[in-house]
Design an enzyme around this catalytic site. Structure first.
Site, PDB file in Angstrom:
ATOM      1  CE1 TYR A 101      -3.601   2.415   1.094  1.00 27.82           C
ATOM      2  CE2 TYR A 101      -1.760   3.258   1.906  1.00 27.82           C
ATOM      3  CZ  TYR A 101      -3.114   3.701   1.213  1.00 27.82           C
ATOM      4  OH  TYR A 101      -3.870   4.755   1.631  1.00 27.82           O
ATOM      5  CD  GLU A 189      -6.096   4.547  -1.224  1.00 24.29           C
ATOM      6  OE1 GLU A 189      -5.968   5.431   0.023  1.00 24.29           O
ATOM      7  OE2 GLU A 189      -6.857   4.559  -1.775  1.00 24.29           O
TER       8      GLU A 189
END
Ligand code: GDP
Ligand code: MN
Length: 376
Positions: A101, A189
């Site tokens: 992530y 993101e």
């Protein structure tokens, strides 16, 4: 403004972040054609402005163009968290060894961008954040210095990346920071940032939120603004330059000025009511803008009474009153309405509304009390 996965990934690619080959498809036949062009396994991905598509069945692997076509038909029939799927991204399938992530987000109180990274990427990052926050590394970026490569090495070692991955990871971090800054985004993101079986790093998903207030200087992004993702009321509000936010209550509020709109909502609550919306018609609104505002409020089925609160400075109360009457001619309604008009041309405004047998008030207190009573 939220960007779709494919839009975010196109921006990532421009800043040197590797993404899988792929193309868009609006129909099952298009999906088959893209799958054929890419060859081998592909992943068929619903383009909707929400996360959790994977769990909702919006991300499927297809091993042939025929399968891609069938899955595309299935996914195009889905609604994910209430959003119908209108478009698909068909990406070349990737052999995933690890899912990381990587996110960058504007930290408003800190007045800087924070980097967040985790080795536990994939679909459940919210759970990781809630249950095992120690698995997420956060590093602040100095706005004067920008993202520094030593920070990438710090993050890489914090999430236990192997040495050969440090260089590609640094490139992705640097690219993501530039993508965020140069798009005036408040969030960028990548989840998952995949490490493939053959040791490459690829952004498999992308999310960006662009600051609406910066769209005027990002015309290329504003052009892609997706009107379909707005409700009809929000679309009409934008068209007329109205600031409108729908809420859950039942007193429709039509106000000029953001501060006055907030005060009006507070006053509604003080008298035991719940505002149905925030609506600021702005300064100097002409009749047609007022009419649009009233139409928007009337389109909300929850509204039981309408509270109009106008402080006339450059806004003229008679003009507002005319707008209200124009809207009522178009969309007649039996809903009770209370108007408080003060300032420029207030007598003329009140006369116009009184002739239409509308309740008028001179203070906000009185108007809010009457509106709440009328709703009950
Ligand atoms: P989200 O559920 O909306 O976040 O959608 P993602 O794009 O992140 O996809 C969800 C999951 O699908 C990812 O975490 C991957 O595990 C998987 N996935 C996405 N793309 C590929 C791919 O190209 N190959 C494989 N094998 N899995 C993929
Ligand atoms: Mn994802």
């Amino acid at each position: 403004m939220n960007l779709y996965e494919y839009q975010a990934k196109q921006i990532f690619a421009r800043f040197g972040i590797p993404i899988p080959d792929g193309d868009l498809a609006d129909t099952p036949a298009d999906a088959a054609a893209v799958a054929k062009k890419l060859g081998g396994t592909v992943v068929v991905k619903a383009q909707v402005l929400t996360g959790g598509r994977g769990k909702a069945g919006g991300i499927r692997l297809a091993h042939s163009p025929e399968e891609a076509q069938d899955l595309a038909a299935d996914i195009l029939a889905l609604s994910i968290k209430g959003m119908p799927v209108r478009r698909l991204l068909i990406d070349r399938g990737v052999d995933i060894a690890q899912e990381l992530y990587l996110g960058m987000v504007l930290d408003r109180p800190g007045r800087r961008v924070m980097v967040m990274a985790s080795a536990a990427g994939g679909v459940d990052i919210e759970e990781v954040a809630a249950n095992t926050p120690e698995k997420i590394i956060t590093v602040p970026i100095d706005p004067m210095l920008g993202f520094q490569s030593f920070q990438a090495r710090e993050i890489a070692s914090g999430i236990g990346l192997e040495r050969p991955m440090i260089r590609p990871f640094t490139k992705v971090c640097t690219g993501l920071y530039r993508a965020l800054m140069e798009s005036d985004a408040t969030l960028a993101e990548i989840n998952p940032l995949a490490i493939t079986g053959d040791g490459q790093m690829l952004a498999l998903d992308g999310k960006m939120v662009v600051d609406d207030n910066a769209l005027y200087r990002r015309p290329e992004l504003a052009a892609g603004k997706d009107m379909e993702s707005e409700s009809p009321a929000e679309r009409e509000a934008h068209e007329y330059g109205l600031s409108y936010v729908k809420l859950d209550g039942y007193i429709g509020c039509l106000v000029n000025g953001a501060g006055l709109a907030m005060a009006t909502m507070d006053m509604t609550k003080l008298y035991g009511g719940e505002p149905a919306n925030f609506l600021d018609i702005g300064g100097g609104a002409r009749a047609e803008k007022v009419a649009a505002a009233l139409r928007i409020i009337l389109s909300d089925q929850n509204v039981k009474a309408i509270l109009i609160n106008i402080f006339g400075g450059i806004t003229r109360c008679d003009e507002v009153a005319r707008g209200i009457l124009a809207a009522l001619e178009e969309v007649p309604t039996d809903l009770p309405m209370v108007a408080r008009l003060v300032g420029t041309n207030e007598e003329a405004g009140r006369e116009i509304l009184a002739a239409a047998r509308m309740k008028t008030a001179t203070t906000l207190n009185e108007a809010a009390r009457l509106a709440v009573e009328a709703a009950k």
